[in-house]
Design an enzyme around this catalytic site. Structure first.
Site, PDB file in Angstrom:
ATOM      1  N   SER A 129       0.836  -1.206   0.000  1.00 29.33           N
ATOM      2  CA  SER A 129       0.000   0.000   0.000  1.00 29.33           C
ATOM      3  C   SER A 129       0.872   1.257   0.000  1.00 29.33           C
ATOM      4  O   SER A 129       1.625   1.513   0.939  1.00 29.33           O
ATOM      5  CB  SER A 129      -0.916   0.003   1.226  1.00 29.33           C
ATOM      6  OG  SER A 129      -1.580   1.245   1.298  1.00 29.33           O
ATOM      7  N   HIS A 146      -1.079  -1.100  -4.311  1.00 28.23           N
ATOM      8  CA  HIS A 146      -2.378  -0.720  -3.741  1.00 28.23           C
ATOM      9  C   HIS A 146      -2.398   0.790  -3.502  1.00 28.23           C
ATOM     10  O   HIS A 146      -1.504   1.348  -2.882  1.00 28.23           O
ATOM     11  CB  HIS A 146      -2.572  -1.475  -2.422  1.00 28.23           C
ATOM     12  CG  HIS A 146      -3.912  -1.329  -1.803  1.00 28.23           C
ATOM     13  ND1 HIS A 146      -5.012  -2.056  -2.207  1.00 28.23           N
ATOM     14  CD2 HIS A 146      -4.346  -0.531  -0.798  1.00 28.23           C
ATOM     15  CE1 HIS A 146      -6.053  -1.731  -1.463  1.00 28.23           C
ATOM     16  NE2 HIS A 146      -5.679  -0.784  -0.601  1.00 28.23           N
ATOM     17  N   ASP A 180      -4.645   3.932  -2.062  1.00 26.36           N
ATOM     18  CA  ASP A 180      -5.768   4.282  -1.177  1.00 26.36           C
ATOM     19  C   ASP A 180      -6.193   5.722  -1.397  1.00 26.36           C
ATOM     20  O   ASP A 180      -5.455   6.650  -1.055  1.00 26.36           O
ATOM     21  CB  ASP A 180      -5.346   4.115   0.283  1.00 26.36           C
ATOM     22  CG  ASP A 180      -5.160   2.662   0.656  1.00 26.36           C
ATOM     23  OD1 ASP A 180      -6.131   1.902   0.534  1.00 26.36           O
ATOM     24  OD2 ASP A 180      -4.050   2.299   1.075  1.00 26.36           O
ATOM     25  N   MET A 198      -8.846   8.606  -0.303  1.00 23.02           N
ATOM     26  CA  MET A 198      -9.770   8.940   0.806  1.00 23.02           C
ATOM     27  C   MET A 198     -10.310  10.342   0.616  1.00 23.02           C
ATOM     28  O   MET A 198      -9.625  11.197   0.048  1.00 23.02           O
ATOM     29  CB  MET A 198      -9.009   8.879   2.132  1.00 23.02           C
ATOM     30  CG  MET A 198      -8.320   7.564   2.393  1.00 23.02           C
ATOM     31  SD  MET A 198      -7.425   7.637   3.949  1.00 23.02           S
ATOM     32  CE  MET A 198      -6.547   6.066   3.875  1.00 23.02           C
ATOM     33  N   HIS A 222      -8.153   1.515  -4.458  1.00 22.31           N
ATOM     34  CA  HIS A 222      -9.155   1.327  -3.398  1.00 22.31           C
ATOM     35  C   HIS A 222      -9.733   2.692  -3.046  1.00 22.31           C
ATOM     36  O   HIS A 222      -9.063   3.518  -2.434  1.00 22.31           O
ATOM     37  CB  HIS A 222      -8.445   0.682  -2.193  1.00 22.31           C
ATOM     38  CG  HIS A 222      -9.284   0.513  -0.980  1.00 22.31           C
ATOM     39  ND1 HIS A 222      -8.737   0.300   0.277  1.00 22.31           N
ATOM     40  CD2 HIS A 222     -10.634   0.493  -0.809  1.00 22.31           C
ATOM     41  CE1 HIS A 222      -9.709   0.167   1.153  1.00 22.31           C
ATOM     42  NE2 HIS A 222     -10.859   0.285   0.532  1.00 22.31           N
ATOM     43  N   MET A 245     -11.941   4.944  -0.927  1.00 21.24           N
ATOM     44  CA  MET A 245     -12.671   5.097   0.337  1.00 21.24           C
ATOM     45  C   MET A 245     -13.345   6.462   0.296  1.00 21.24           C
ATOM     46  O   MET A 245     -12.979   7.389   1.023  1.00 21.24           O
ATOM     47  CB  MET A 245     -11.691   4.992   1.508  1.00 21.24           C
ATOM     48  CG  MET A 245     -11.257   3.560   1.769  1.00 21.24           C
ATOM     49  SD  MET A 245      -9.754   3.474   2.734  1.00 21.24           S
ATOM     50  CE  MET A 245      -8.580   3.651   1.416  1.00 21.24           C
ATOM     51  N   MET A 255     -11.939  -5.496   4.587  1.00 22.72           N
ATOM     52  CA  MET A 255     -11.169  -4.613   5.463  1.00 22.72           C
ATOM     53  C   MET A 255     -10.945  -5.314   6.800  1.00 22.72           C
ATOM     54  O   MET A 255     -11.899  -5.750   7.450  1.00 22.72           O
ATOM     55  CB  MET A 255     -11.905  -3.289   5.694  1.00 22.72           C
ATOM     56  CG  MET A 255     -11.953  -2.366   4.496  1.00 22.72           C
ATOM     57  SD  MET A 255     -10.364  -2.017   3.711  1.00 22.72           S
ATOM     58  CE  MET A 255      -9.412  -1.345   5.087  1.00 22.72           C
ATOM     59  N   ASP A 271      -7.094  -6.253   3.667  1.00 16.34           N
ATOM     60  CA  ASP A 271      -6.430  -4.956   3.798  1.00 16.34           C
ATOM     61  C   ASP A 271      -6.491  -4.442   5.229  1.00 16.34           C
ATOM     62  O   ASP A 271      -7.572  -4.189   5.749  1.00 16.34           O
ATOM     63  CB  ASP A 271      -7.150  -3.977   2.843  1.00 16.34           C
ATOM     64  CG  ASP A 271      -6.501  -2.619   2.768  1.00 16.34           C
ATOM     65  OD1 ASP A 271      -5.429  -2.411   3.347  1.00 16.34           O
ATOM     66  OD2 ASP A 271      -7.092  -1.755   2.085  1.00 16.34           O
TER      67      ASP A 271
HETATM   68  C1  DX5 Z   1      -6.494   1.714   5.304  1.00 19.45           C
HETATM   69  C2  DX5 Z   1      -6.041   1.412   3.918  1.00 19.45           C
HETATM   70  C3  DX5 Z   1      -4.968   0.418   3.858  1.00 19.45           C
HETATM   71  C4  DX5 Z   1      -3.691   0.800   4.576  1.00 19.45           C
HETATM   72  C5  DX5 Z   1      -3.120  -0.472   5.126  1.00 19.45           C
HETATM   73  O1  DX5 Z   1      -7.653   2.429   5.288  1.00 19.45           O
HETATM   74  O2  DX5 Z   1      -7.118   0.931   3.116  1.00 19.45           O
HETATM   75  O3  DX5 Z   1      -4.677   0.020   2.516  1.00 19.45           O
HETATM   76  O4  DX5 Z   1      -2.740   1.428   3.757  1.00 19.45           O
HETATM   77  O5  DX5 Z   1      -2.021  -0.175   5.905  1.00 19.45           O
HETATM   78  P1  DX5 Z   1      -1.395  -1.225   6.928  1.00 19.45           P
HETATM   79  O6  DX5 Z   1      -0.980  -2.421   6.123  1.00 19.45           O
HETATM   80  O7  DX5 Z   1      -0.242  -0.460   7.520  1.00 19.45           O
HETATM   81  O8  DX5 Z   1      -2.468  -1.566   7.916  1.00 19.45           O
HETATM   82 ZN    ZN Z   2      -6.617   0.024   1.104  1.00 20.09          ZN
END
Ligand code: DX5
Ligand code: ZN
Length: 214
Positions: free
Chosen positions: A6, A31, A33, A35, A64, A66, A135, A173
């Site tokens: 990620s 990956h 993320d 947000m 991904h 969010m 998740m 994840d």
């Molecule tokens: C959290 C993200 C994850 C995050 C995971 O909301 O969706 O992808 O980067 O990070 P770790 O592996 O450090 O929990």
């Molecule tokens: Zn993620």
């Protein structure tokens, strides 16, 4: 397992070098993320940054979202060259339509569920999706502790995939490391997302390798 490090845990002062590390690693995907500060209590980065990630990264992008109303950004995600666009079940009123829009844009469609959302709610969409992202932390932040109940959810999802004739891959994840990863692999997970475990490790290549061999 396949491994999708990620980017959220990378050093953004050295984004190019971080992407070169991923290019030369055993990682299967990267990956990403995104947000919005509404669906989750944090904001990460957006499409102007991903334009540069696309130019430098040679691995498939696993995006991904969010965010609320992710259907508004299907074209923007396609522009990043993403292989997979994953949206949250909890963020889509018309999930079937969103999955169709993602497919029509030429991407694989993923659906993610939060820790409190039961796997059984995916029954009527499973045959349509390419990936389910479970998740294993509450989304919004890297470096959180793995929620152990996720192992049982992987097992339930594996059974539901079999009974619905779905080809969906199971991705997990949040809080994944070699120990939680081993339990996930045994339960039937296909892909491990790992942020802190990879990027904050003193031996990042070994961290990726330790998940690959599970
Ligand atoms: C959290 C993200 C994850 C995050 C995971 O909301 O969706 O992808 O980067 O990070 P770790 O592996 O450090 O929990
Ligand atoms: Zn993620």
């Amino acid at each position: 397992m396949k491994v999708s490090p990620s980017l959220l845990s990378a050093d953004f002062c050295h984004l190019g070098e971080e992407l070169d590390f991923i290019n030369d690693s055993e990682a299967d995907m990267l990956h990403i993320d995104i947000m919005d500060g509404v669906f989750v209590p944090n904001i990460s980065f957006g499409f102007p940054v991903l334009k540069y990630v696309k130019e430098r990264c040679k691995k498939p992008l696993d995006v991904h979202l969010m965010i609320v109303e992710p259907q508004k950004f299907v074209n923007e995600v396609r522009e990043t060259g993403a292989e997979v666009m994953t949206v949250h079940y909890e963020a889509c009123v018309h999930l079937n339509r969103v999955v169709q829009q993602i497919h029509n844009a030429g991407m694989k469609a993923g659906v993610s569920i939060n820790p409190a959302t039961p796997v059984c709610l995916l029954k009527d969409i499973l045959a349509e999706v390419d990936l389910v992202l479970l998740m294993s932390v509450n989304p919004g932040f890297g470096g959180q502790k793995f929620i152990p109940g996720t192992i049982q959810k992987v097992k339930e999802l594996r059974e539901l995939i079999a009974t619905t004739g779905s080809n969906a891959l199971i991705e997990v994840d949040g809080g994944v490391n070699d120990q939680t990863g081993a339990q996930l692999a045994q339960a039937g997970a296909d892909i491990a997302v790992a942020g802190n475990y990879v990027f904050k490790s003193t031996n990042r290549s070994q961290a990726i390798h330790s998940l690959k061999v599970l």
